[in-house]
Design an enzyme around this catalytic site. Structure first.
Site, PDB file in Angstrom:
ATOM      1  N   SER A  38       0.802  -1.227   0.000  1.00 44.30           N
ATOM      2  CA  SER A  38       0.000   0.000   0.000  1.00 44.30           C
ATOM      3  C   SER A  38       0.830   1.270   0.000  1.00 44.30           C
ATOM      4  O   SER A  38       0.353   2.332  -0.413  1.00 44.30           O
ATOM      5  CB  SER A  38      -0.941   0.016   1.211  1.00 44.30           C
ATOM      6  OG  SER A  38      -0.204  -0.061   2.417  1.00 44.30           O
ATOM      7  N   ASP A 346      -4.560   7.828   7.727  1.00 44.34           N
ATOM      8  CA  ASP A 346      -5.622   6.941   8.193  1.00 44.34           C
ATOM      9  C   ASP A 346      -5.185   6.013   9.325  1.00 44.34           C
ATOM     10  O   ASP A 346      -5.855   5.027   9.616  1.00 44.34           O
ATOM     11  CB  ASP A 346      -6.150   6.097   7.028  1.00 44.34           C
ATOM     12  CG  ASP A 346      -5.041   5.288   6.360  1.00 44.34           C
ATOM     13  OD1 ASP A 346      -3.899   5.339   6.842  1.00 44.34           O
ATOM     14  OD2 ASP A 346      -5.328   4.592   5.357  1.00 44.34           O
ATOM     15  N   HIS A 349      -1.109   4.900   6.817  1.00 47.89           N
ATOM     16  CA  HIS A 349      -0.395   5.464   5.672  1.00 47.89           C
ATOM     17  C   HIS A 349      -0.152   6.960   5.852  1.00 47.89           C
ATOM     18  O   HIS A 349      -0.913   7.650   6.519  1.00 47.89           O
ATOM     19  CB  HIS A 349      -1.195   5.209   4.393  1.00 47.89           C
ATOM     20  CG  HIS A 349      -1.608   3.785   4.231  1.00 47.89           C
ATOM     21  ND1 HIS A 349      -2.878   3.332   4.560  1.00 47.89           N
ATOM     22  CD2 HIS A 349      -0.910   2.696   3.816  1.00 47.89           C
ATOM     23  CE1 HIS A 349      -2.951   2.027   4.315  1.00 47.89           C
ATOM     24  NE2 HIS A 349      -1.766   1.621   3.879  1.00 47.89           N
TER      25      HIS A 349
END
Length: 382
Positions: A38, A346, A349
């Site tokens: 991610s 969040d 990240h």
């Protein structure tokens, strides 16, 4: 003949240093090929499994852009730094252009293959071996498509660009966090790390044997500073450092990074034509988190887009942008007032602003081994 003076020798050394620096030309990479999770996903998981909604993407793209950030991820800034457009995700079939590179990263990816589905295990099925298999297919099929000419040729990379590309690798964090969340022992997690790096080394060798020469490898982040991990595995008072990060979690991250560096050093010996850059993302991120106020950031251990307030503003069951019923009311968690002042978007990240800070610091080579800038990533030695 007079003996050299200390001042004269110093001038000679400066001259040699300047000559060496001037002899290193800026590298011109025609494309980037990325493998990861991610931290560098530019839309792979979103296109495949579920749409990543607002407020993701709100700051820079002003719409959802498949990235787990309010804006750009580090890979986007790297593309900008090399004068290239942003990378399209391999798994995204809409609006993709692979002429300047391709991104195989998907959120929640691991080095080691998964034996559970995403719904059950929580980790992507696109582990590094699958990403590598996708690359092998893409390398072959892209040239067959390009031969059709016209727009097909324009959207595909040239064959020669595969050997001139910068291969970026940012993966492994989820292998470790998976071990944490499964309550594995430190010994078991370290065994997973070593096993993973055997697979990582094999993948880099495969890319090398296929013509790849330039590799930019990121180490892992300080897990113990993420709101997500601090909530999932809360440290006791004597297990936190002066910043509030978990010492045990960061200790494992340190082991991961030392093993990764050892792997890179070994690969340099085995792959004589390869240029392998080890990039210390951990130190850069920890510097930002531990000195947040100095760099214009606040609440370094709090999620910007989170729920619950309190110490970390993070709730595992109530996540950023996902509608959920709380006390009988349907809510959607939104971002904080000014994400540009926050480090973590969040709870997992980085924000667009934090990713930009990170890029500005690693692009110089200050966190690289050897210490060469991104623009010199094709050079073997400083």
């Amino acid at each position: 003949m007079k003996p050299f003076t200390a001042a004269y020798l110093a001038l000679l050394l400066v001259g040699f240093s300047l000559a060496s620096a001037s002899s290193r030309q800026r590298c011109e990479f025609p494309m980037i090929v990325n493998f990861g999770d991610s931290n560098s996903d530019t839309g792979g998981l979103s296109a495949t499994f579920f749409y990543v909604p607002l407020p993701y993407g709100e700051t820079y793209f002003h719409r959802p852009a498949g990235r787990f950030s309010d804006g750009r991820v580090l890979l986007d800034f790297m593309a900008e730094g090399l004068g290239l457009p942003y990378l399209s995700a391999y798994l995204d079939s809409l609006g993709t252009n692979f002429s300047h590179g391709i991104n195989f990263a998907t959120a929640s990816s691991t080095i080691r293959p998964q034996n559970l589905s995403l719904a059950i295990g929580g980790f992507s099925p696109y582990s590094l071996d699958i990403q590598l298999s996708q690359f092998v297919q893409f390398k072959l099929r892209s040239q067959l498509i390009a031969k059709q000419g016209g727009v097909f040729k324009d959207l595909m990379p040239e064959q020669k660009h595969f050997s001139q590309a910068l291969y970026t690798i940012d993966i492994g964090a989820n292998d470790v966090s998976q071990g944490f969340l499964q309550n594995l022992t430190e010994v078991e997690i370290k065994a997973i790390i070593r096993d993973g790096f055997g697979m990582l080394a094999s993948s880099i060798k495969s890319l090398y044997n296929g013509g790849g020469r330039f590799f930019w490898v990121h180490n892992t982040l300080p897990f113990g500073c993420l709101p997500y991990m601090l909530v999932a595995m809360p440290p006791t008072a004597d297990q936190t450092d002066s910043v509030g990060c978990s010492i045990p979690l960061n200790k494992i991250a340190g082991y991961f990074n030392s093993e990764l560096k050892r792997t890179v050093v070994q690969l340099r010996e085995e792959l004589p034509l390869a240029v392998l850059r080890y990039v210390d993302i951990y130190s850069a991120k920890y510097k930002l988190i531990s000195q947040a106020a100095k760099y214009g950031f606040e609440h370094p251990l709090n999620a910007c887009c989170g729920y619950g307030g309190g110490k970390y503003n993070f709730n595992t069951s109530i996540r950023c942008g996902i509608p959920v019923v709380v006390n009988g009311t349907l809510i959607t968690v939104k971002s904080c007032e000014d994400p540009s002042t926050r480090i973590t978007f969040d709870g997992i990240h980085f924000t667009d602003a934090a990713n930009k800070w990170l890029f500005d610091h690693i692009k110089t080579g200050a966190y690289s081994d050897p210490p060469l800038s991104l623009g010199e990533a094709c050079c073997k030695h400083a």
